[in-house]
Design a protein around this motif. Sequence first.
Motif, PDB file in Angstrom:
ATOM      1  N   SER A 550       0.838  -1.207   0.000  1.00  0.00           N
ATOM      2  CA  SER A 550       0.000   0.000   0.000  1.00  0.00           C
ATOM      3  C   SER A 550       0.868   1.251   0.000  1.00  0.00           C
ATOM      4  O   SER A 550       0.608   2.214  -0.742  1.00  0.00           O
ATOM      5  N   ALA A 551       1.916   1.234   0.831  1.00  0.00           N
ATOM      6  CA  ALA A 551       2.822   2.388   0.875  1.00  0.00           C
ATOM      7  C   ALA A 551       3.512   2.594  -0.462  1.00  0.00           C
ATOM      8  O   ALA A 551       3.661   3.738  -0.929  1.00  0.00           O
ATOM      9  N   GLN A 555      -0.603   4.711  -1.052  1.00  0.00           N
ATOM     10  CA  GLN A 555      -1.804   4.637  -0.210  1.00  0.00           C
ATOM     11  C   GLN A 555      -1.379   4.696   1.258  1.00  0.00           C
ATOM     12  O   GLN A 555      -1.469   3.716   2.003  1.00  0.00           O
ATOM     13  N   LYS A 556      -0.936   5.894   1.685  1.00  0.00           N
ATOM     14  CA  LYS A 556      -0.328   6.041   3.005  1.00  0.00           C
ATOM     15  C   LYS A 556      -1.306   5.741   4.133  1.00  0.00           C
ATOM     16  O   LYS A 556      -0.950   5.087   5.126  1.00  0.00           O
ATOM     17  N   GLU A 557      -2.561   6.194   4.003  1.00  0.00           N
ATOM     18  CA  GLU A 557      -3.537   5.975   5.074  1.00  0.00           C
ATOM     19  C   GLU A 557      -3.776   4.491   5.303  1.00  0.00           C
ATOM     20  O   GLU A 557      -3.891   4.029   6.444  1.00  0.00           O
ATOM     21  N   LYS A 558      -3.840   3.735   4.233  1.00  0.00           N
ATOM     22  CA  LYS A 558      -4.039   2.287   4.342  1.00  0.00           C
ATOM     23  C   LYS A 558      -2.828   1.637   5.006  1.00  0.00           C
ATOM     24  O   LYS A 558      -2.973   0.720   5.830  1.00  0.00           O
ATOM     25  N   ILE A 560      -0.747   3.116   7.146  1.00  0.00           N
ATOM     26  CA  ILE A 560      -0.775   3.493   8.560  1.00  0.00           C
ATOM     27  C   ILE A 560      -1.790   2.640   9.315  1.00  0.00           C
ATOM     28  O   ILE A 560      -1.560   2.221  10.455  1.00  0.00           O
ATOM     29  N   ASP A 561      -2.932   2.366   8.681  1.00  0.00           N
ATOM     30  CA  ASP A 561      -3.950   1.517   9.304  1.00  0.00           C
ATOM     31  C   ASP A 561      -3.390   0.122   9.581  1.00  0.00           C
ATOM     32  O   ASP A 561      -3.660  -0.470  10.632  1.00  0.00           O
ATOM     33  N   CYS A 562      -2.581  -0.401   8.660  1.00  0.00           N
ATOM     34  CA  CYS A 562      -1.942  -1.703   8.880  1.00  0.00           C
ATOM     35  C   CYS A 562      -0.993  -1.650  10.073  1.00  0.00           C
ATOM     36  O   CYS A 562      -0.945  -2.581  10.889  1.00  0.00           O
ATOM     37  N   ARG A 564      -1.206   0.306  12.689  1.00  0.00           N
ATOM     38  CA  ARG A 564      -2.000   0.362  13.933  1.00  0.00           C
ATOM     39  C   ARG A 564      -2.500  -1.037  14.310  1.00  0.00           C
ATOM     40  O   ARG A 564      -2.501  -1.416  15.491  1.00  0.00           O
ATOM     41  N   TRP A 586       7.068   1.024   7.958  1.00  0.00           N
ATOM     42  CA  TRP A 586       7.533   2.405   8.129  1.00  0.00           C
ATOM     43  C   TRP A 586       8.585   2.767   7.074  1.00  0.00           C
ATOM     44  O   TRP A 586       8.596   3.892   6.554  1.00  0.00           O
ATOM     45  N   ILE A 589       6.810   3.521   3.862  1.00  0.00           N
ATOM     46  CA  ILE A 589       6.151   4.829   3.944  1.00  0.00           C
ATOM     47  C   ILE A 589       7.159   5.956   3.740  1.00  0.00           C
ATOM     48  O   ILE A 589       6.841   7.008   3.191  1.00  0.00           O
TER      49      ILE A 589
END
Length: 640
Positions: A550-551, A555-558, A560-562, A564, A586, A589
């Motif tokens: 995703s990164a 798709q940064k938000e996706k 970050i969700d991973c 979390r 990280w 990202i």
Amino acid sequence: MRQLVAILFADMTGYTALMQENEQLARLKRKRLKEVLEPGIAQFNGKILQHYGDGSLSIFTSAIQAVRCAIDIQKQLQQDPKVDLRIGIHTGDVTVDDDGIYGDGVNLASRIESLAVPGGVFISEKVFDEVKNQEDISTRELGYFELKNVKLPVRVFAIANAGLAVPGRNELQGKTRQPQNRLAVLPFVNMSADPENEYFSDGITEELLNALTKVEGLQVISRTSSFAFKGKNDDIRDIAIRLNVDKILEGSVRKSGNRVRITAQLINAADGYHLWSENYDRNLTDIFEVQDEISGIIANKLRENLAATRPSTIKTSAHNIDAYTHYLKGLHYWNRLTPADAHKAIECFEQAVALEPDYAQAYAMIAGVHSYLGSTGQMLPQKAFDIVQRYAAKALQLDDTVAEGYVAKASSLLFFEWKWKQAYEALQTALRLNPAVTSAYQMLAYYYILTGEKGKAIQIMEEAVQLDPLSTIANQYLGNVYIFGERYDDAIRQADKMLEMNPQMRISIELKAWSMGLKGDWAEALRLFEEVHRLTNHPLKGLMGVGYASAMLGQKEKAIDCIRKIELRQREDPDTVLDGDLAGVWYAIGDWDKAFHHINECIRKHTPPVNFFLEYPTFKALKKDPRYQELMKTQAVHNR
């Protein structure tokens, strides 16, 4: 310029002899060959690089097109005046310049062509992987062949479309060196009325395998591949082709009351001829004494037939039949390659040692499975490797000839204690005791990656797959080291091979996903990673790949969700170590500070050596950061 191409060698057979007998006819046939070959190659978007005498060398950007071209050419040449042509095709990474074409792939394509028969098209396994799903292309496997100036045996297929010559393997004898003294021991069939006696027939097979691996001059296919044919009725010759053996030992066991009858036969794989066959009738006063007696007799008989010299030592692996039953069940779960099954395997092995406290092999397997859990983050390394060290030491104290005990010891030295030289020495001991223990090859590959010798890591795992060609573990590990060596197409082929056996094998889907992503197709990689996550049946598991891909797709938000969710799983299950996963996401990202934080956490928690997973191509750019060099200095302290 280096490029990946399909290489097609075509050679007219009998041309020199025909020139001596009928020069006019020979010239006519060579002219006809050229008239068919040149437009045919062009029609399928190929390019002729070289004409030599009565043959040619061509390249194609597509293996499928190369095979279709070969089929078309052979069909045309069946018409008058008929031309007998051999064609061999292989795909490889080559260098093409004004002076010609260079690379190992050229030599291999040439060897395959020389193996072919007039009117036939032979292809390598790499080409087969490209064409196997094409409805207009039929194939037949011919098996493995030892080819001149090619180190490892090569798996060869014939194109079997109508009108093409498709020989039997026996028709190719004399054109290449056949495998010699390579043996497969098929699971002995339980002929008893009681299905519970299945474990006795399996035990006979286990003891034979252990004994025969010690016979000098004999290569024995490992247990995993032999047991893949359990309960099946495959033709002996087909089994021999798949396992690349020249001899097969099979048998049956019939137990009734206090009597047991064991039948064993040694078969020459090429023609199915029985080299010998014997029945053994015994009293069943002690099940394991009977196993040892029969194993010793058969091993000695094989030694006579195979001209091997070193005597084998038969050691009773257990005395309690219930303990042995639990041990066999443990092996069954262990070979399924999931964390859940690994825990089931441990339960079975622990039941075995509870019933038989001196069961060295079971102690070694408990150590080996805990090593897997500790090195993959499924268990805290400190806890896992404390068990590995204790149980490996116990196994070797009870029996210092158990190869798996040395493998488990080496795993602790590599993954946890970071004493690489000592690990290497333990692995050499393991392979000296049992050359067929493929887990030792996996540890050696790990060692070679740590020491920067990726080519050797690939070589050692290719050898392991030769010993255990149907092992999911060995094939998976070979795919992984292909990625370390940045051979992504080879890794994809390994993944596809395993997915044919089990389309829902998560580790194979993940292997393919990383390979696709590293080739540049992160969209397809994300689709595959999401399938891995779905197959875990857990909202917080299998997310590292999803986050990384995703990164890479922005798709940064996706991503970050991973992160979390991975952090939540870490809190909910403190026995797992997921810092490596967090470092990877990280990094993708672009937050290298957080990536290095989690890398340092890996060091603090003593997870497997950081410079191992940092060798994965996903972290390639990280090596430019000065903090990477500092990390390597820290790791080098432990390279002792």
